[in-house]
Design an enzyme around this catalytic site. Structure first.
Site, mmCIF file in Angstrom:
data_model
loop_
_atom_site.group_PDB
_atom_site.id
_atom_site.type_symbol
_atom_site.label_atom_id
_atom_site.label_comp_id
_atom_site.label_asym_id
_atom_site.label_seq_id
_atom_site.Cartn_x
_atom_site.Cartn_y
_atom_site.Cartn_z
ATOM 1 N N GLY A 32 59.632 17.605 44.617
ATOM 2 C CA GLY A 32 60.987 18.102 44.349
ATOM 3 C C GLY A 32 61.099 19.557 44.783
ATOM 4 O O GLY A 32 62.067 19.955 45.448
ATOM 5 N N HIS A 33 60.078 20.360 44.450
ATOM 6 C CA HIS A 33 60.083 21.767 44.871
ATOM 7 C C HIS A 33 59.990 21.860 46.393
ATOM 8 O O HIS A 33 60.670 22.683 47.008
ATOM 9 C CB HIS A 33 58.896 22.520 44.263
ATOM 10 C CG HIS A 33 58.922 22.611 42.770
ATOM 11 N ND1 HIS A 33 58.052 21.915 41.975
ATOM 12 C CD2 HIS A 33 59.728 23.305 41.934
ATOM 13 C CE1 HIS A 33 58.292 22.202 40.703
ATOM 14 N NE2 HIS A 33 59.314 23.033 40.642
ATOM 15 N N SER A 181 58.684 15.673 37.881
ATOM 16 C CA SER A 181 58.693 16.770 36.914
ATOM 17 C C SER A 181 57.286 17.347 36.796
ATOM 18 O O SER A 181 56.309 16.597 36.801
ATOM 19 C CB SER A 181 59.141 16.237 35.559
ATOM 20 O OG SER A 181 58.827 17.175 34.560
#
Ligand code: PAF
Length: 273
Positions: A32-33, A181
């Site tokens: 995600g990053h 996450s």
């Protein structure tokens, strides 16, 4: 990649950068990053990433202590992604005179996570505002997994007329359909398997809701999750994207969920309409 610890050094190094993309993180980086960083690389001349586990935004000290920290792995990832600057400040650097208690919060902070994590969003806004003022980026890149956080930061940028554009990026999901996450690093193998089962139930509820908006699907999911070691569900709600109001209409809306698997709190949201 230049790694900078000191605020004054950083300001000197980047003062001439007029097209700087900023990705704020708490480390323990995942795909995600990487997505946010790639977006910044493609839209901005240079990219700066911060890694700072912001203690004031944790409601419990134990949660702050347990937050996964994988700095050397993160540095390797950032180098591979050709990030230009990594800012690694200390607590003192960011809060030389303590936190700002006077921040006025938008009404969006009263629902969802805001209701269950008192002070959390105030601390997020405080730290992001401090970073923006130090870095003075052209764009800031944030993920939609933290949809409420994103909406609140957008409001602050607008209210304070900050010369910065917020680029909102879609959640990057695991094979099971849940958003990635950093907290998942703390799951045991057993918990990961349970999460896969939970994800199946959430995905099927999302599918049903997309066909037909009926709150009994939420009630069913609520019951089902309790069969999988989920002892606390903070919320399971359909809210409009625009104003975060509860809705039963097929307007632009998402399913928002927050629950605990063991000690770990999971939040996610799913586009419905
Ligand atoms: O989303 C996060 O990782 C954090 O809340 C942020 C935006 C880096 C502020 O500490």
């Amino acid at each position: 990649m230049k790694i900078i610890f000191n605020k004054h050094k950083l300001i000197k190094i980047i003062e001439k950068e007029k097209n700087l993309g900023f990705v704020p993180t708490m480390g323990s980086l995942h795909k995600g990053h990487s997505f946010l960083i790639k977006k910044s690389n493609s839209q901005c001349k240079k990219t700066i990433v911060s890694i700072f586990v912001n203690k004031p935004q944790f409601n419990k000290f134990a949660d702050f202590k347990k937050y996964p920290r994988t700095l050397s792995k993160d540095v390797k990832t950032l180098k591979k992604l050709k990030v230009d600057f990594l800012y690694l400040p200390s607590f003192k650097e960011i809060y030389p005179y303590g936190t700002n208690r006077k921040i006025k919060m938008h009404k969006f902070s009263k629902v969802l996570c805001g209701k269950f994590r008192p002070g959390h969003f105030k601390a997020v806004i405080d730290v992001v505002d401090r970073f923006i003022r130090i870095i003075n980026p052209k764009k800031i890149f944030l993920g939609e997994k933290d949809f409420q956080q994103l909406k609140l930061i957008k409001k602050v940028i607008k209210k304070n007329i900050l010369p910065i554009k917020l680029i909102s990026c879609p959640s990057i999901r695991l094979n099971n359909g849940m958003s990635m996450s950093s907290r998942y690093n703390n799951f045991s193998l057993k918990e990961k398997k349970i999460l896969d089962k939970i994800a199946i139930k959430i995905n099927s509820c999302v599918k049903e809701l997309r066909k037909n908006i009926n709150l009994s699907f939420l009630e069913k999911l609520n019951q089902e999750l309790r069969n999988y070691d989920v002892n606390k569900i903070d919320y399971l709600e359909i809210r409009e994207e625009e104003n975060l109001q509860l809705t039963e209409k097929k307007t632009k809306a998402r399913l928002f969920i927050a629950f605990y698997l063991g000690e770990i709190r999971i939040i996610d949201n799913f586009i419905l309409y």
